[in-house]
Design a protein around this motif. Sequence first.
Motif, PDB file in Angstrom:
ATOM      1  N   ASP A   1      26.969  24.187  19.397  1.00 30.10           N
ATOM      2  CA  ASP A   1      26.518  24.507  18.043  1.00 30.10           C
ATOM      3  C   ASP A   1      27.598  24.169  17.018  1.00 30.10           C
ATOM      4  O   ASP A   1      27.294  23.668  15.931  1.00 30.10           O
ATOM      5  N   ASN A   2      28.855  24.446  17.333  1.00 32.05           N
ATOM      6  CA  ASN A   2      29.941  24.097  16.421  1.00 32.05           C
ATOM      7  C   ASN A   2      30.014  22.591  16.197  1.00 32.05           C
ATOM      8  O   ASN A   2      30.214  22.136  15.058  1.00 32.05           O
ATOM      9  N   ALA A   3      29.888  21.827  17.252  1.00 29.19           N
ATOM     10  CA  ALA A   3      29.916  20.365  17.117  1.00 29.19           C
ATOM     11  C   ALA A   3      28.729  19.897  16.275  1.00 29.19           C
ATOM     12  O   ALA A   3      28.878  19.052  15.394  1.00 29.19           O
ATOM     13  N   ARG A   4      27.552  20.447  16.546  1.00 28.61           N
ATOM     14  CA  ARG A   4      26.340  20.049  15.814  1.00 28.61           C
ATOM     15  C   ARG A   4      26.459  20.416  14.333  1.00 28.61           C
ATOM     16  O   ARG A   4      26.061  19.634  13.467  1.00 28.61           O
ATOM     17  N   ASN A   5      27.018  21.577  14.023  1.00 20.56           N
ATOM     18  CA  ASN A   5      27.120  22.017  12.646  1.00 20.56           C
ATOM     19  C   ASN A   5      28.037  21.127  11.809  1.00 20.56           C
ATOM     20  O   ASN A   5      27.886  21.068  10.593  1.00 20.56           O
ATOM     21  N   ARG A   6      28.930  20.446  12.428  1.00 19.65           N
ATOM     22  CA  ARG A   6      29.811  19.535  11.668  1.00 19.65           C
ATOM     23  C   ARG A   6      29.064  18.298  11.174  1.00 19.65           C
ATOM     24  O   ARG A   6      29.563  17.581  10.337  1.00 19.65           O
ATOM     25  N   PHE A   7      27.887  18.070  11.708  1.00 15.14           N
ATOM     26  CA  PHE A   7      27.076  16.946  11.265  1.00 15.14           C
ATOM     27  C   PHE A   7      26.236  17.279  10.047  1.00 15.14           C
ATOM     28  O   PHE A   7      25.614  16.406   9.471  1.00 15.14           O
ATOM     29  N   LYS A   8      26.190  18.532   9.662  1.00 16.49           N
ATOM     30  CA  LYS A   8      25.342  18.935   8.523  1.00 16.49           C
ATOM     31  C   LYS A   8      26.041  18.755   7.216  1.00 16.49           C
ATOM     32  O   LYS A   8      27.158  18.572   7.062  1.00 16.49           O
TER      33      LYS A   8
ATOM     34  N   GLU B   1      19.130  16.757  19.917  1.00 16.34           N
ATOM     35  CA  GLU B   1      20.130  16.944  18.861  1.00 16.34           C
ATOM     36  C   GLU B   1      21.218  15.869  18.940  1.00 16.34           C
ATOM     37  O   GLU B   1      21.670  15.366  17.917  1.00 16.34           O
ATOM     38  N   ILE B   2      21.638  15.554  20.137  1.00 16.13           N
ATOM     39  CA  ILE B   2      22.656  14.514  20.320  1.00 16.13           C
ATOM     40  C   ILE B   2      22.136  13.178  19.791  1.00 16.13           C
ATOM     41  O   ILE B   2      22.869  12.431  19.126  1.00 16.13           O
ATOM     42  N   ASP B   3      20.876  12.871  20.054  1.00 15.06           N
ATOM     43  CA  ASP B   3      20.287  11.635  19.526  1.00 15.06           C
ATOM     44  C   ASP B   3      20.312  11.620  17.997  1.00 15.06           C
ATOM     45  O   ASP B   3      20.621  10.590  17.384  1.00 15.06           O
ATOM     46  N   LYS B   4      20.008  12.764  17.366  1.00 14.43           N
ATOM     47  CA  LYS B   4      20.057  12.857  15.907  1.00 14.43           C
ATOM     48  C   LYS B   4      21.484  12.666  15.397  1.00 14.43           C
ATOM     49  O   LYS B   4      21.716  11.982  14.401  1.00 14.43           O
ATOM     50  N   MET B   5      22.441  13.301  16.091  1.00 13.89           N
ATOM     51  CA  MET B   5      23.838  13.170  15.673  1.00 13.89           C
ATOM     52  C   MET B   5      24.309  11.728  15.802  1.00 13.89           C
ATOM     53  O   MET B   5      25.021  11.218  14.938  1.00 13.89           O
ATOM     54  N   LYS B   6      23.896  11.055  16.868  1.00 15.53           N
ATOM     55  CA  LYS B   6      24.283   9.662  17.067  1.00 15.53           C
ATOM     56  C   LYS B   6      23.721   8.795  15.943  1.00 15.53           C
ATOM     57  O   LYS B   6      24.423   7.939  15.408  1.00 15.53           O
ATOM     58  N   ALA B   7      22.476   9.023  15.559  1.00 17.75           N
ATOM     59  CA  ALA B   7      21.872   8.253  14.470  1.00 17.75           C
ATOM     60  C   ALA B   7      22.641   8.469  13.167  1.00 17.75           C
ATOM     61  O   ALA B   7      22.902   7.519  12.428  1.00 17.75           O
ATOM     62  N   LYS B   8      23.023   9.704  12.907  1.00 13.16           N
ATOM     63  CA  LYS B   8      23.779   9.995  11.689  1.00 13.16           C
ATOM     64  C   LYS B   8      25.156   9.335  11.748  1.00 13.16           C
ATOM     65  O   LYS B   8      25.625   8.787  10.760  1.00 13.16           O
ATOM     66  N   ALA B   9      25.790   9.377  12.897  1.00 15.57           N
ATOM     67  CA  ALA B   9      27.103   8.735  13.048  1.00 15.57           C
ATOM     68  C   ALA B   9      26.991   7.236  12.840  1.00 15.57           C
ATOM     69  O   ALA B   9      27.855   6.624  12.196  1.00 15.57           O
ATOM     70  N   ASP B  10      25.938   6.635  13.351  1.00 15.03           N
ATOM     71  CA  ASP B  10      25.743   5.185  13.211  1.00 15.03           C
ATOM     72  C   ASP B  10      25.561   4.775  11.753  1.00 15.03           C
ATOM     73  O   ASP B  10      25.925   3.659  11.372  1.00 15.03           O
ATOM     74  N   GLU B  11      25.012   5.670  10.934  1.00 14.63           N
ATOM     75  CA  GLU B  11      24.749   5.368   9.529  1.00 14.63           C
ATOM     76  C   GLU B  11      25.941   5.665   8.619  1.00 14.63           C
ATOM     77  O   GLU B  11      25.939   5.273   7.459  1.00 14.63           O
ATOM     78  N   SER B  12      26.938   6.331   9.102  1.00 16.77           N
ATOM     79  CA  SER B  12      28.031   6.799   8.251  1.00 16.77           C
ATOM     80  C   SER B  12      29.079   5.710   8.009  1.00 16.77           C
ATOM     81  O   SER B  12      29.126   4.690   8.674  1.00 16.77           O
ATOM     82  N   GLU B  13      29.924   5.992   7.027  1.00 18.46           N
ATOM     83  CA  GLU B  13      31.042   5.108   6.704  1.00 18.46           C
ATOM     84  C   GLU B  13      32.097   5.183   7.813  1.00 18.46           C
ATOM     85  O   GLU B  13      32.095   6.106   8.610  1.00 18.46           O
TER      86      GLU B  13
ATOM     87  N   GLN C   1      32.874  14.484  17.375  1.00 18.86           N
ATOM     88  CA  GLN C   1      31.979  15.626  17.529  1.00 18.86           C
ATOM     89  C   GLN C   1      30.841  15.301  18.499  1.00 18.86           C
ATOM     90  O   GLN C   1      30.436  16.145  19.296  1.00 18.86           O
ATOM     91  N   LEU C   2      30.369  14.074  18.446  1.00 18.10           N
ATOM     92  CA  LEU C   2      29.317  13.637  19.367  1.00 18.10           C
ATOM     93  C   LEU C   2      29.824  13.677  20.807  1.00 18.10           C
ATOM     94  O   LEU C   2      29.139  14.138  21.712  1.00 18.10           O
ATOM     95  N   ASP C   3      31.049  13.230  21.007  1.00 21.02           N
ATOM     96  CA  ASP C   3      31.647  13.275  22.345  1.00 21.02           C
ATOM     97  C   ASP C   3      31.777  14.717  22.843  1.00 21.02           C
ATOM     98  O   ASP C   3      31.511  15.000  24.014  1.00 21.02           O
ATOM     99  N   LYS C   4      32.170  15.625  21.945  1.00 21.25           N
ATOM    100  CA  LYS C   4      32.278  17.043  22.325  1.00 21.25           C
ATOM    101  C   LYS C   4      30.911  17.607  22.702  1.00 21.25           C
ATOM    102  O   LYS C   4      30.786  18.338  23.681  1.00 21.25           O
ATOM    103  N   ALA C   5      29.899  17.267  21.913  1.00 24.41           N
ATOM    104  CA  ALA C   5      28.550  17.764  22.201  1.00 24.41           C
ATOM    105  C   ALA C   5      28.071  17.242  23.553  1.00 24.41           C
ATOM    106  O   ALA C   5      27.483  17.987  24.340  1.00 24.41           O
TER     107      ALA C   5
ATOM    108  N   ALA D   1      34.189   8.548   8.308  1.00 32.12           N
ATOM    109  CA  ALA D   1      33.321   9.622   8.775  1.00 32.12           C
ATOM    110  C   ALA D   1      32.790   9.317  10.171  1.00 32.12           C
ATOM    111  O   ALA D   1      32.610  10.223  10.988  1.00 32.12           O
ATOM    112  N   LYS D   2      32.592   8.056  10.449  1.00 31.91           N
ATOM    113  CA  LYS D   2      32.053   7.659  11.750  1.00 31.91           C
ATOM    114  C   LYS D   2      32.994   8.081  12.884  1.00 31.91           C
ATOM    115  O   LYS D   2      32.549   8.533  13.935  1.00 31.91           O
ATOM    116  N   ILE D   3      34.280   7.960  12.657  1.00 34.25           N
ATOM    117  CA  ILE D   3      35.268   8.356  13.667  1.00 34.25           C
ATOM    118  C   ILE D   3      35.153   9.854  13.948  1.00 34.25           C
ATOM    119  O   ILE D   3      35.130  10.282  15.097  1.00 34.25           O
ATOM    120  N   GLU D   4      35.063  10.653  12.894  1.00 35.33           N
ATOM    121  CA  GLU D   4      34.945  12.103  13.063  1.00 35.33           C
ATOM    122  C   GLU D   4      33.618  12.462  13.733  1.00 35.33           C
ATOM    123  O   GLU D   4      33.578  13.297  14.626  1.00 35.33           O
TER     124      GLU D   4
END
Length: 95
Positions: A88-95, A21-33, A43-47, A36-39
């Motif tokens: 789960d809370n950190a992960r849900n913020r990526f959805k 899940e962390i790998d998925k979140m990192k990929a999404k963060a890398d693709e974001s503006e 969340q990735l750091d918290k996870a 959003a990338k900062i936020e």
Amino acid sequence: MSERNEYIDKAKARIDQWNAEIDKMKAKADESEADAKIEYQKQLDKARQQRDEAEAKLKEMREASDDAWQEMKAGFDSAWDSISSAFDNARNRFK
């Protein structure tokens, strides 16, 4: 397989799922503006922190004596619920 080993294996499997899940979140963060990338990074750091805490607890359980196992399990169950909820809370913020 003993109850202890089964329990530890289940916890390890859950941590492995979190790593995926962390790998998925990192990929999404890398693709974001940028904004959003900062936020996402927060969340990735918290996870990651939650995962690290779970791994530390799991290590304590592996190293516990047989006599301390039941006490460790009770403490781990409580900590696991808290860590799992925070992850789960950190992960849900990526959805």
